[in-house]
Design a protein around this motif. Structure first.
Motif, PDB file in Angstrom:
ATOM      1  N   ASN A  40       7.820   0.368 -14.262  1.00 26.14           N
ATOM      2  CA  ASN A  40       7.799  -0.308 -12.962  1.00 26.14           C
ATOM      3  C   ASN A  40       7.320   0.611 -11.840  1.00 26.14           C
ATOM      4  OD1 ASN A  40       8.735  -2.665 -14.110  1.00 26.14           O
ATOM      5  ND2 ASN A  40      10.885  -2.197 -13.703  1.00 26.14           N
ATOM      6  N   ALA A  41       7.489   1.909 -12.006  1.00 21.89           N
ATOM      7  CA  ALA A  41       7.076   2.852 -10.971  1.00 21.89           C
ATOM      8  C   ALA A  41       5.569   2.834 -10.755  1.00 21.89           C
ATOM      9  CB  ALA A  41       7.533   4.265 -11.346  1.00 21.89           C
ATOM     10  N   TYR A  42       4.814   2.370 -11.742  1.00 20.53           N
ATOM     11  CA  TYR A  42       3.354   2.372 -11.645  1.00 20.53           C
ATOM     12  C   TYR A  42       2.760   0.967 -11.473  1.00 20.53           C
ATOM     13  CZ  TYR A  42       4.462   6.877 -13.684  1.00 20.53           C
ATOM     14  OH  TYR A  42       5.007   8.100 -13.925  1.00 20.53           O
ATOM     15  N   GLU A  43       3.621  -0.023 -11.303  1.00 22.83           N
ATOM     16  CA  GLU A  43       3.124  -1.391 -11.232  1.00 22.83           C
ATOM     17  C   GLU A  43       2.229  -1.611 -10.021  1.00 22.83           C
ATOM     18  OE1 GLU A  43       4.720  -6.014 -11.284  1.00 22.83           O
ATOM     19  OE2 GLU A  43       6.156  -4.369 -10.985  1.00 22.83           O
ATOM     20  N   MET A  44       2.640  -1.113  -8.862  1.00 21.68           N
ATOM     21  CA  MET A  44       1.856  -1.347  -7.643  1.00 21.68           C
ATOM     22  C   MET A  44       0.495  -0.661  -7.739  1.00 21.68           C
ATOM     23  SD  MET A  44       2.486  -3.271  -5.070  1.00 21.68           S
ATOM     24  CE  MET A  44       4.269  -3.350  -5.184  1.00 21.68           C
ATOM     25  N   THR A  45       0.472   0.535  -8.314  1.00 20.13           N
ATOM     26  CA  THR A  45      -0.790   1.254  -8.484  1.00 20.13           C
ATOM     27  C   THR A  45      -1.696   0.504  -9.456  1.00 20.13           C
ATOM     28  OG1 THR A  45       0.405   3.326  -8.111  1.00 20.13           O
ATOM     29  CG2 THR A  45      -1.802   3.495  -9.043  1.00 20.13           C
ATOM     30  N   ALA A  46      -1.127  -0.017 -10.539  1.00 20.32           N
ATOM     31  CA  ALA A  46      -1.909  -0.789 -11.506  1.00 20.32           C
ATOM     32  C   ALA A  46      -2.483  -2.040 -10.858  1.00 20.32           C
ATOM     33  CB  ALA A  46      -1.036  -1.159 -12.705  1.00 20.32           C
ATOM     34  N   GLN A  47      -1.681  -2.709 -10.036  1.00 15.98           N
ATOM     35  CA  GLN A  47      -2.155  -3.908  -9.349  1.00 15.98           C
ATOM     36  C   GLN A  47      -3.308  -3.581  -8.397  1.00 15.98           C
ATOM     37  OE1 GLN A  47      -1.408  -6.994  -9.880  1.00 15.98           O
ATOM     38  NE2 GLN A  47       0.485  -6.907 -11.073  1.00 15.98           N
TER      39      GLN A  47
ATOM     40  N   GLU B 181       0.811  -1.214   0.000  1.00 14.96           N
ATOM     41  CA  GLU B 181       0.000   0.000   0.000  1.00 14.96           C
ATOM     42  C   GLU B 181       0.849   1.270   0.000  1.00 14.96           C
ATOM     43  OE1 GLU B 181      -3.255   0.501  -0.232  1.00 14.96           O
ATOM     44  OE2 GLU B 181      -3.787  -1.604  -0.341  1.00 14.96           O
ATOM     45  N   SER B 182       2.048   1.211   0.551  1.00 16.29           N
ATOM     46  CA  SER B 182       2.893   2.410   0.616  1.00 16.29           C
ATOM     47  C   SER B 182       3.385   2.838  -0.769  1.00 16.29           C
ATOM     48  CB  SER B 182       4.084   2.162   1.542  1.00 16.29           C
ATOM     49  OG  SER B 182       4.937   1.147   1.004  1.00 16.29           O
TER      50      SER B 182
END
Length: 198
Positions: free
Chosen positions: A158-165, A103-104
């Motif tokens: 890769n900087a947006y991968e967590m947001t996309a997930q 989440e961070s």
């Protein structure tokens, strides 16, 4: 013998090298003319040869190889434009059905494009409402250029991968793929599979 008075023609020196005027235009002049004409002919032949060789060299050696067709960069769209085509995901990327979300690293203020590819009016708006409930604040909606049967979330790096997930998990989309051929850093394509579940 006549008794005419003597004139200049009677006073001819005994030893005279002068020749008649008809001799000046005789063989000497003819030989000189032939010599000059022959030289001029060779000069003209040489000049024409040089011109022909130069022209051939220009056309043969001056041809440029055909340049390969340059690939056009992918155009991005604004909020009022439709996305031109489906993105091409990287071949090394695979959908990630199970992904642990940190989440961070989720960027809730990052602009996310939501595109309706289901053919059912309001599908993108419904997805937008679900993401607002999850805390996303910078969302825009639009129509995809063609119908899709499967929904997918695309991210640019890769900087947006967590947001996309995170967006994929909120919408129940399994396919999360990386590609640069998208109009936003994160683009969500809503296909008919999501609308069927709603």
């Amino acid at each position: 013998m006549t008794n005419y008075p003597r004139d200049e023609f009677d006073r001819v020196p005994e030893f005279n090298t002068r020749v008649g005027s008809h001799h000046a235009h005789g063989w000497a002049q003819s030989a000189a003319a032939k010599s000059a004409g022959g030289s001029l002919r060779w000069v003209i032949i040489a000049a024409v040869s040089v011109l022909i060789i130069g022209a051939i060299s220009f056309f043969v050696f001056n041809q440029q190889p055909a340049s390969p067709t340059a690939t056009e960069p992918t155009a991005t769209t604004t909020a009022s434009e439709e996305t031109s085509s489906s993105p091409t995901p990287s071949e090394t990327e695979e959908p990630s059905p199970s992904f642990s979300i940190d989440e961070s690293e989720v960027l809730y203020g990052q602009r996310v494009g939501i595109y309706n590819a289901s053919g059912i009016r309001g599908s993108a708006g419904t997805a937008q409402e679900q993401l607002v409930e999850e805390g996303f604040t910078n969302l825009r909606t639009g129509d995809w250029s063609r119908l899709e049967t499967e929904s997918a979330v695309y991210y640019a790096s890769n900087a947006y991968e967590m947001t996309a997930q995170k967006t994929a998990a909120a919408l129940g989309i399994e396919a999360v793929l990386q590609t640069s051929n998208i109009p936003d850093r994160i683009s969500i394509v809503i296909g008919s599979d999501v609308t069927e579940e709603q």
